[in-house]
Design an enzyme around this catalytic site. Structure first.
Site, short mmCIF file in Angstrom:
data_model
loop_
_atom_site.label_atom_id
_atom_site.label_comp_id
_atom_site.label_asym_id
_atom_site.label_seq_id
_atom_site.Cartn_x
_atom_site.Cartn_y
_atom_site.Cartn_z
N TYR A 124 0.82 -1.21 0.00
CA TYR A 124 0.00 0.00 0.00
C TYR A 124 0.85 1.26 0.00
CZ TYR A 124 -4.20 -2.67 1.06
OH TYR A 124 -5.24 -3.54 1.00
N LYS A 192 4.02 -14.08 5.96
CA LYS A 192 4.31 -15.15 5.00
C LYS A 192 5.84 -15.21 4.87
CE LYS A 192 2.61 -18.10 1.91
NZ LYS A 192 1.67 -19.18 2.15
N ASP A 225 -1.96 -17.72 5.66
CA ASP A 225 -3.01 -18.63 5.15
C ASP A 225 -3.49 -19.57 6.24
OD1 ASP A 225 -0.35 -19.34 4.84
OD2 ASP A 225 -0.65 -20.55 3.05
#
Ligand code: NAD
Length: 362
Positions: A124, A192, A225
């Site tokens: 972002y 991640k 996830d």
């Protein structure tokens, strides 16, 4: 002493939601003085800017504000007021509690989590290169020179994902500080790091270091996830969750869905110089002026604001009154009724009346 608070009605359904919220906040008896200023589509039409200087000055002066949602018309050429606000005031920490109140239909009734989203970095950051632009081609060539294995296909658009030590440290501290101040037992860092070793990996490494300064709060980490999977299978195992910007954005909406919808999810954007409280949802323009939408998310953002102002007793009373109106399920808006066209649903303003009456009954 009264607290002076910047009040931004916003646009779309914003003004009616802000009015309902202002009334319940005043009913707590806490001394609040409102310094009202515009932002959004309506003032853009009148003054050619969605975020007038006087609104920004007011927040800088008062250091705290509450805001209705503001529309960002697609292709309008004006930038999102929320992005401007976060940038101008460096509101780096977005706090979004997601608690399933009794009486709300949800498959996840045990949910009581707080999402802490980093607001300034990651994908972002706005560092992007358009497909086939000279800059994108230069960047592709430069990367290949740096590392022969760093090949990017031609005709690629490129977005850069910066994650810094500074940005990671302050967001993780903000999660631990929130946990401490609000009697929370655990912080989970989501990432991640197994794939993005130098961005998410850094975030995780910094989180582990910061955690050492908070030995009264438990710390763990989860791959993003896996976190999503576990949130919908064992939500009760999670408490405060701290995430980089993109994952934080997605998990915030997941959390809102788990507790019964956008009408219930509050938020606060907090920096060192100022704090701005607002709902997770947008301006829901199709309901503008209809007195229909649910003010709970903005009222609960008001609860967060009261806690921020150290008006904890009033905050607890207001939250309890909102929770009780929802538990009874009678004087609630359409989205909290068993069917969306339930004729017994009340409007935004009548929901506020019910909360104010509940104060009297408590
Ligand atoms: P939205 O959140 O405004 O509305 C999506 C749908 O969610 C609505 O049609 C409605 O069915 C439901 N909903 C939202 N708020 C509700 C409430 N309080 N009570 C009951 N139901 C509610 O999302 P959108 O349509 O994608 O966005 C509309 C505009 O809002 C866009 O211009 C967007 O940029 C802007 N936006 C602003 C903010 C903000 O100011 N913080 C946040 C998100 C989106």
């Amino acid at each position: 002493m009264a607290h002076t608070v910047t009040l931004i009605p916003g646009d779309g359904t914003g003004p009616e939601l802000v009015e309902a919220t202002r009334r319940v906040l005043e009913a707590t008896g806490v001394g609040l003085e409102w310094d009202e200023h515009p932002a959004g589509e309506d003032v853009y039409r009148e003054e050619g800017t969605p975020f007038p200087e006087r609104t920004l000055e007011s927040i800088k002066r008062n250091r705290v504000g509450i805001k209705g949602p503001t529309t960002t018309p697609v292709g309008s050429g004006f930038r999102s007021v929320n992005v401007l606000l976060r940038k101008e005031l460096d509101l780096y920490s977005c706090i979004r509690p997601c608690k399933a109140y009794e009486g709300v239909r949800t498959r996840f009734p045990e949910t009581d989590i707080v999402i802490v989203r980093e607001n300034t970095e990651d994908l972002y950051a706005g560092i992007e290169f358009e497909k086939d632009s000279a800059a994108a081609e230069d960047l592709r060539r430069f990367l290949e020179e740096l590392d022969a294995t760093a090949r990017i296909r031609e005709h690629s658009g490129i977005s850069i994902k910066p994650i810094s030590v500074y940005g990671s440290e302050r967001i993780v501290r903000s999660a631990f500080d929130y946990a401490r101040a609000n009697g929370r037992r655990k912080v989970t860092a989501a990432h991640k790091a197994n794939i993005m070793k130098f961005s998410d990996g850094l975030f995780l490494e910094v989180a582990r270091e910061v955690a050492k300064d908070y030995d009264d709060v438990e710390f763990e980490d989860r791959i993003i996830d896996n976190l999503c999977n576990q949130l919908v299978s064992r939500p009760e195992e999670y408490d405060v969750i701290v995430l980089p910007n993109l994952y934080g954005d997605i998990v915030s909406d997941l959390g809102a869905g788990m507790i019964g919808g956008l009408g219930l999810a509050p938020g606060g954007n907090i920096g060192t110089e100022a704090a701005m409280f607002e709902a997770t949802h947008g301006s829901a323009p199709k309901y503008k002026g209809l007195n229909r939408v649910n003010p709970t998310a903005l009222m609960l953002s008001g609860v967060l604001m009261l806690r921020h102002l150290d008006e904890r007793e009033a905050a607890d009373r207001l939250e309890a009154a909102i929770a009780e109106v929802i538990r009874k399920g009678e004087r609630v808006t359409y989205d909290l009724k068993p069917s969306r066209d339930d004729p017994t649903a009340v409007g935004t303003s009548e929901f506020a009346d019910a909360v104010i009456e509940q104060f009297g009954a408590a």
